[in-house]
Scaffold this motif. Structure first.
Motif, PDB file in Angstrom:
ATOM      1  N   ALA A   1       0.851  -1.189   0.000  1.00 36.50           N
ATOM      2  CA  ALA A   1       0.000   0.000   0.000  1.00 36.50           C
ATOM      3  C   ALA A   1       0.890   1.244   0.000  1.00 36.50           C
ATOM      4  CB  ALA A   1      -0.909   0.003   1.219  1.00 36.50           C
ATOM      5  N   ILE A   2       0.368   2.345  -0.535  1.00 42.86           N
ATOM      6  CA  ILE A   2       1.166   3.572  -0.586  1.00 42.86           C
ATOM      7  C   ILE A   2       0.275   4.778  -0.330  1.00 42.86           C
ATOM      8  CG2 ILE A   2       0.928   3.811  -3.097  1.00 42.86           C
ATOM      9  CD1 ILE A   2       3.863   4.869  -3.098  1.00 42.86           C
ATOM     10  N   ASP A   3       0.797   5.721   0.437  1.00 41.03           N
ATOM     11  CA  ASP A   3       0.133   6.998   0.673  1.00 41.03           C
ATOM     12  C   ASP A   3       1.029   8.098   0.124  1.00 41.03           C
ATOM     13  OD1 ASP A   3      -2.033   5.857   2.097  1.00 41.03           O
ATOM     14  OD2 ASP A   3      -0.815   5.779   3.922  1.00 41.03           O
ATOM     15  N   LEU A   4       0.460   8.973  -0.689  1.00 40.91           N
ATOM     16  CA  LEU A   4       1.215  10.072  -1.286  1.00 40.91           C
ATOM     17  C   LEU A   4       0.729  11.388  -0.690  1.00 40.91           C
ATOM     18  CD1 LEU A   4       1.080   8.916  -5.026  1.00 40.91           C
ATOM     19  CD2 LEU A   4       2.901   8.491  -3.348  1.00 40.91           C
ATOM     20  N   ILE A   5       1.640  12.138  -0.080  1.00 40.10           N
ATOM     21  CA  ILE A   5       1.315  13.439   0.492  1.00 40.10           C
ATOM     22  C   ILE A   5       1.772  14.488  -0.511  1.00 40.10           C
ATOM     23  CG2 ILE A   5       1.684  14.998   2.442  1.00 40.10           C
ATOM     24  CD1 ILE A   5       2.310  12.449   4.108  1.00 40.10           C
ATOM     25  N   ASN A   6       0.831  15.039  -1.239  1.00 39.91           N
ATOM     26  CA  ASN A   6       1.070  15.917  -2.374  1.00 39.91           C
ATOM     27  C   ASN A   6       0.933  17.371  -1.914  1.00 39.91           C
ATOM     28  OD1 ASN A   6       1.237  16.942  -5.012  1.00 39.91           O
ATOM     29  ND2 ASN A   6      -0.951  16.615  -5.396  1.00 39.91           N
ATOM     30  N   PHE A   7       2.039  18.082  -1.828  1.00 44.99           N
ATOM     31  CA  PHE A   7       1.993  19.470  -1.348  1.00 44.99           C
ATOM     32  C   PHE A   7       3.032  20.305  -2.087  1.00 44.99           C
ATOM     33  CE2 PHE A   7       5.472  17.624   0.867  1.00 44.99           C
ATOM     34  CZ  PHE A   7       6.302  18.633   1.338  1.00 44.99           C
ATOM     35  N   GLY A   8       2.830  21.598  -2.087  1.00 46.00           N
ATOM     36  CA  GLY A   8       3.810  22.509  -2.694  1.00 46.00           C
ATOM     37  C   GLY A   8       3.700  22.621  -4.192  1.00 46.00           C
ATOM     38  N   GLU A   9       3.841  21.525  -4.915  1.00 43.23           N
ATOM     39  CA  GLU A   9       3.781  21.525  -6.377  1.00 43.23           C
ATOM     40  C   GLU A   9       2.579  20.715  -6.857  1.00 43.23           C
ATOM     41  OE1 GLU A   9       5.983  23.439  -8.031  1.00 43.23           O
ATOM     42  OE2 GLU A   9       6.776  23.942  -6.036  1.00 43.23           O
ATOM     43  N   HIS A  10       1.474  20.784  -6.099  1.00 38.57           N
ATOM     44  CA  HIS A  10       0.308  19.945  -6.415  1.00 38.57           C
ATOM     45  C   HIS A  10      -0.322  20.278  -7.756  1.00 38.57           C
ATOM     46  CE1 HIS A  10      -2.046  23.394  -4.928  1.00 38.57           C
ATOM     47  NE2 HIS A  10      -1.197  23.422  -3.935  1.00 38.57           N
ATOM     48  N   GLU A  11      -0.184  21.520  -8.204  1.00 37.42           N
ATOM     49  CA  GLU A  11      -0.757  21.877  -9.501  1.00 37.42           C
ATOM     50  C   GLU A  11      -0.058  21.127 -10.636  1.00 37.42           C
ATOM     51  OE1 GLU A  11      -0.612  26.077  -9.928  1.00 37.42           O
ATOM     52  OE2 GLU A  11      -2.091  26.465  -8.344  1.00 37.42           O
ATOM     53  N   VAL A  12       1.205  20.808 -10.443  1.00 35.67           N
ATOM     54  CA  VAL A  12       1.986  20.098 -11.458  1.00 35.67           C
ATOM     55  C   VAL A  12       1.815  18.586 -11.330  1.00 35.67           C
ATOM     56  CG1 VAL A  12       4.314  19.673 -12.355  1.00 35.67           C
ATOM     57  CG2 VAL A  12       3.686  21.947 -11.505  1.00 35.67           C
ATOM     58  N   ASN A  13       1.754  18.101 -10.095  1.00 42.63           N
ATOM     59  CA  ASN A  13       1.835  16.660  -9.846  1.00 42.63           C
ATOM     60  C   ASN A  13       0.504  15.932  -9.702  1.00 42.63           C
ATOM     61  OD1 ASN A  13       4.674  16.699  -9.797  1.00 42.63           O
ATOM     62  ND2 ASN A  13       4.718  17.221  -7.614  1.00 42.63           N
ATOM     63  N   THR A  14      -0.569  16.639  -9.393  1.00 44.74           N
ATOM     64  CA  THR A  14      -1.812  15.983  -8.993  1.00 44.74           C
ATOM     65  C   THR A  14      -2.338  14.986 -10.025  1.00 44.74           C
ATOM     66  OG1 THR A  14      -2.452  17.829  -7.576  1.00 44.74           O
ATOM     67  CG2 THR A  14      -4.201  16.343  -8.284  1.00 44.74           C
ATOM     68  N   SER A  15      -2.367  15.370 -11.279  1.00 47.13           N
ATOM     69  CA  SER A  15      -2.937  14.473 -12.300  1.00 47.13           C
ATOM     70  C   SER A  15      -2.133  13.185 -12.407  1.00 47.13           C
ATOM     71  CB  SER A  15      -3.001  15.181 -13.658  1.00 47.13           C
ATOM     72  OG  SER A  15      -1.696  15.577 -14.080  1.00 47.13           O
ATOM     73  N   LYS A  16      -0.817  13.276 -12.344  1.00 51.67           N
ATOM     74  CA  LYS A  16       0.032  12.080 -12.394  1.00 51.67           C
ATOM     75  C   LYS A  16      -0.219  11.179 -11.183  1.00 51.67           C
ATOM     76  CE  LYS A  16       4.051  13.785 -15.019  1.00 51.67           C
ATOM     77  NZ  LYS A  16       5.525  14.009 -14.969  1.00 51.67           N
ATOM     78  N   LEU A  17      -0.293  11.804 -10.015  1.00 47.71           N
ATOM     79  CA  LEU A  17      -0.451  11.035  -8.783  1.00 47.71           C
ATOM     80  C   LEU A  17      -1.835  10.417  -8.664  1.00 47.71           C
ATOM     81  CD1 LEU A  17       1.459  13.336  -6.255  1.00 47.71           C
ATOM     82  CD2 LEU A  17       2.297  11.322  -7.492  1.00 47.71           C
ATOM     83  N   GLU A  18      -2.853  11.094  -9.180  1.00 46.01           N
ATOM     84  CA  GLU A  18      -4.203  10.522  -9.174  1.00 46.01           C
ATOM     85  C   GLU A  18      -4.237   9.247 -10.013  1.00 46.01           C
ATOM     86  OE1 GLU A  18      -7.067  14.478  -8.556  1.00 46.01           O
ATOM     87  OE2 GLU A  18      -6.618  13.719 -10.572  1.00 46.01           O
ATOM     88  N   ARG A  19      -3.613   9.299 -11.167  1.00 46.47           N
ATOM     89  CA  ARG A  19      -3.548   8.115 -12.031  1.00 46.47           C
ATOM     90  C   ARG A  19      -2.767   7.004 -11.340  1.00 46.47           C
ATOM     91  NH1 ARG A  19      -5.558   4.578 -15.528  1.00 46.47           N
ATOM     92  NH2 ARG A  19      -3.969   3.699 -16.927  1.00 46.47           N
TER      93      ARG A  19
END
Length: 267
Positions: A138-156
């Motif tokens: 299992a993995i948890d990703l804490i997306n902060f700071g550059e979320h506008e750039v990374n969110t779509s990749k991390l959601e996938r």
């Protein structure tokens, strides 16, 4: 309560010097590591946590899986801010560290702080996500700071790796809350049975007598106070157990009759 081995991956790239998360992105992570460690070990005393970084010249394991917070602090102290991040390689190193956990019964979990742009393309991330799922990690990703750039990749990425909602993407924008506070009330700790991720020795939720949403600093202080009390009680139990194992002698026997003989009391 889930028996779990968790590797925490810090983002220690140059982006962590940014002060948009108080007191800085890097310091906000370190406070969050403190919270995550205690939340995990308090939910089950047999849980273990390791620490590594993924910035600089390459990922580095700072602390192998442990239940000793002192070792985590030592690992934090050795962390230096440098260059960019190695997202995929860092997760693969964490996967290898979990594979060598001592107790194979432990469920495997990786928690990644992502506060820098991710260079990997979606195909590379998809292959990595499938590998994690295949290995039941299992993995948890804490997306902060550059979320506008990374969110779509991390959601996938999370949509592929998640198995019965065992993995989470927590996107935290800038705001008045500290980073660890947003993590505390995120889905990452929803299954812990307490909004603080903290339970008493009897397994019941600890009633702080204060609303953490209203006064999170007070709630944290009370949680740490309870931790200190638990440590004191553990030391006292250990002292009593050691005392109970010592041999008992009949009164006056140590004086003897001059030849140094003594008798042990029958139990």
């Amino acid at each position: 309560m889930v028996l779990e081995a968790t590797m925490i991956i810090l983002d220690n790239s140059e982006f962590m010097r940014n002060g948009d998360y108080l007191p800085s992105r890097f310091s906000a992570q370190l406070d969050s590591v403190d919270f995550i460690f205690h939340a995990k070990t308090n939910s089950n005393p047999e849980n273990t946590v390791g620490l590594m970084s993924m910035g600089g010249d390459g990922p580095q394991v700072l602390t192998t899986l442990t239940a000793d917070f002192g070792r985590i602090l030592a690992g934090i102290h050795d962390t230096k801010i440098s260059k960019g991040i190695h997202f995929s390689t860092g997760i693969q190193v964490a996967l290898l560290a979990l594979k060598h956990r001592q107790n194979k019964v432990h469920h495997q979990r990786i928690i990644v702080f992502v506060g820098s742009p991710i260079d990997e393309d979606e195909k590379e991330l998809e292959r990595l996500a499938k590998r994690l799922k295949k290995n039941s990690v299992a993995i948890d990703l804490i997306n902060f700071g550059e979320h506008e750039v990374n969110t779509s990749k991390l959601e996938r990425f999370i949509s592929i790796v998640s198995n019965h909602d065992n993995s989470h993407l927590v996107t935290i924008p800038q705001g008045p809350k500290l980073l660890y506070e947003s993590i505390q009330y995120s889905p990452m700790f929803a299954e812990e049975g307490s909004s603080t991720g903290f339970a008493t020795a009897s397994g019941e939720d600890f009633d702080f007598g204060a609303d953490p949403n209203v006064d999170p600093e007070l709630a944290l202080a009370l949680r740490l106070s309870l931790e200190e009390e638990r440590s004191r009680q553990a030391r006292e139990r250990e002292r009593q157990e050691t005392k109970s194992t010592l041999p008992k002698f009949e009164e006056g026997d140590d004086r003897g009759d001059g030849d140094g003989d003594f008798k042990m009391q029958d139990k």
